[in-house]
Write an enzyme that holds these catalytic residues in place. Sequence first.
Site, PDB file in Angstrom:
ATOM      1  N   THR A  92       0.823  -1.215   0.000  1.00  0.00           N
ATOM      2  CA  THR A  92       0.000   0.000   0.000  1.00  0.00           C
ATOM      3  C   THR A  92       0.853   1.260   0.000  1.00  0.00           C
ATOM      4  OG1 THR A  92      -1.838  -1.114   1.117  1.00  0.00           O
ATOM      5  CG2 THR A  92      -1.750   1.286   1.281  1.00  0.00           C
ATOM      6  N   THR A 124      36.073 -36.066 -16.036  1.00  0.00           N
ATOM      7  CA  THR A 124      34.839 -36.397 -15.315  1.00  0.00           C
ATOM      8  C   THR A 124      35.234 -36.785 -13.896  1.00  0.00           C
ATOM      9  OG1 THR A 124      34.911 -38.712 -16.036  1.00  0.00           O
ATOM     10  CG2 THR A 124      33.651 -37.180 -17.396  1.00  0.00           C
ATOM     11  N   SER A 144      -7.286  -0.811  -6.424  1.00  0.00           N
ATOM     12  CA  SER A 144      -6.854  -1.148  -5.079  1.00  0.00           C
ATOM     13  C   SER A 144      -5.364  -1.438  -5.164  1.00  0.00           C
ATOM     14  CB  SER A 144      -7.604  -2.381  -4.564  1.00  0.00           C
ATOM     15  OG  SER A 144      -6.957  -2.951  -3.440  1.00  0.00           O
ATOM     16  N   THR A 145      -4.679  -1.329  -4.052  1.00  0.00           N
ATOM     17  CA  THR A 145      -3.284  -1.782  -4.042  1.00  0.00           C
ATOM     18  C   THR A 145      -3.203  -3.222  -4.511  1.00  0.00           C
ATOM     19  OG1 THR A 145      -2.600  -0.272  -2.272  1.00  0.00           O
ATOM     20  CG2 THR A 145      -1.303  -2.273  -2.539  1.00  0.00           C
ATOM     21  N   ASN A 146      -4.266  -3.988  -4.227  1.00  0.00           N
ATOM     22  CA  ASN A 146      -4.234  -5.428  -4.472  1.00  0.00           C
ATOM     23  C   ASN A 146      -4.309  -5.806  -5.945  1.00  0.00           C
ATOM     24  OD1 ASN A 146      -4.237  -5.356  -1.727  1.00  0.00           O
ATOM     25  ND2 ASN A 146      -6.326  -6.128  -1.488  1.00  0.00           N
ATOM     26  N   SER A 204      46.892 -10.816  -2.554  1.00  0.00           N
ATOM     27  CA  SER A 204      47.191 -11.115  -1.163  1.00  0.00           C
ATOM     28  C   SER A 204      47.911  -9.951  -0.505  1.00  0.00           C
ATOM     29  CB  SER A 204      48.064 -12.377  -1.065  1.00  0.00           C
ATOM     30  OG  SER A 204      48.477 -12.600   0.266  1.00  0.00           O
ATOM     31  N   SER A 205      47.646  -9.790   0.788  1.00  0.00           N
ATOM     32  CA  SER A 205      48.346  -8.768   1.556  1.00  0.00           C
ATOM     33  C   SER A 205      49.633  -9.313   2.162  1.00  0.00           C
ATOM     34  CB  SER A 205      47.436  -8.258   2.680  1.00  0.00           C
ATOM     35  OG  SER A 205      47.108  -9.331   3.567  1.00  0.00           O
ATOM     36  N   LYS A 235      50.881 -13.006  -5.840  1.00  0.00           N
ATOM     37  CA  LYS A 235      49.675 -13.833  -5.939  1.00  0.00           C
ATOM     38  C   LYS A 235      48.542 -13.029  -6.571  1.00  0.00           C
ATOM     39  CE  LYS A 235      47.040 -17.147  -3.132  1.00  0.00           C
ATOM     40  NZ  LYS A 235      45.651 -16.748  -3.393  1.00  0.00           N
TER      41      LYS A 235
END
Length: 489
Positions: free
Chosen positions: A127, A213, A166-168, A344-345, A350
């Site tokens: 609504t 696979t 209506s909102t509906n 990477s830190s 990397k």
Amino acid sequence: MATKKSSRTKKAASGAKGRPRKGAASKRIEHDLLGKKAIPASAYYGVQTARAMENFAISGVKVHMYPVFIKGLAMVKMAAARANYECDRKAMPRRVLRGIEAACQDLIDGKLHDQFDIDVFQGGAGTSTNMAANEVIANRALEHMGYKKGQYEHCDPHDHVNLAQSTNDAYPSALHVAMLLGNDGLVEEMERLVAAFRKKGRQFSRIVKMGRTQLQDAVPMTLGQEFDAWADSLADEVRTLRAVERVICEVNMGGTAIGTGLNAPKGYARKCARHLARITGRPITLAEDLVEATQDTQSYVLYASVLKSMAIKLSKICNDLRLLSSGPRAGLNEINLPAMQPGSSIMPGKVNPVIPEVVNQVCFRVIGNDLTVTMASEAGQLQLNVMEPVIAACIFESQMLFINAAQSLRVNCVDGITANADVCKRLVEQSIGIVTALNPVLGYDKATELAAEALASGKGVVELVREQKLLTEAQIRSVLDPRRMAGTR
């Protein structure tokens, strides 16, 4: 009654002798069932939207973040106004119709979306969103008609913009239209991603590699076949996205509160659906049973499940990309993904597959949104499902995430993928998997013996065939040609 409301608005904004009170110029007073409320004079929304802004500070995600929803609302309101004009020109005068049409077009063109500053999570079955559309359209229409915001006696949010609705029925119909609009953008972006995979398929069509696979060596294939398969897998999902639109195109406009059509004039429902089809350019149709359609959420469940299916496939593809690019020294290293940022830190040099990783996460979120849509759809009771706002939030978020993720995956990853042809060739030559091609020539048992001996000795299958003089060189070239085994010769 509208005139009295306007006089109250004017009196509240003025002093006893008609002089504006301090600060009155920046405010206007509106009222609803709960009483009076001050609204910023510059605001196009009204009292009910203002209350919703206060009541639903939930997620921080606002309706205006999903432009397709606002455009869907505007299209529904425009169709309703035109249908009302055809049914009762006294209730919908031509001048009011023209004002509403102009206001709706403004929203369709992307204007005033910031006025929908309400949370996507809300009680009331939508609504608040419906009333936001009614109020914004009414106030913008008033300006087009030459009046000021709040002069609702000339164009009222309820009596004109929401007439026979209506909102509906308005809210879910707008949601359906918005899903169609959002699906256009999603399909376009997914088609671009499919094309990117196909382009790589052509580029890598002559690179032979080992197929696998259960993560074990299987038989040779080309890298191009691998990329083509991903393209076809996603193309299937795109076709399904288009196919499900047939269900989304059915609306319940004209059903009003519960589907009985109370307060809607005769013929209004079909006229409204016809106008909505013209405005959207889509084959919008009216549901046969409006009572059933008002409580039904099948279209949301189906669409969310299609998004989930696509998420599963796309996540699997991203898993494959990460696996095939693993290494570079201690992994498969058959392909190289573009280096987008340091990985990477602590570990120098990397580089991580960050784009497939983020797409994986998007897919997880979309799968979770599907579950939320499922739970919300199941929660419907009797003649209405009040959980549609969270359904809308999940669907629009999934569309947006997929559009952004597909674009990022294409531009920042797939377009820049390169192949390590020498690595692929070496792995084929060292693999025991090519022994499968010997089954028709030597028989399964003999081929099994060769595989076991190759595994134990470390020798290649071709080397053992030569040592044991099982095949001539011509037969070896023919039977164990990797391109023949890949079906590309």
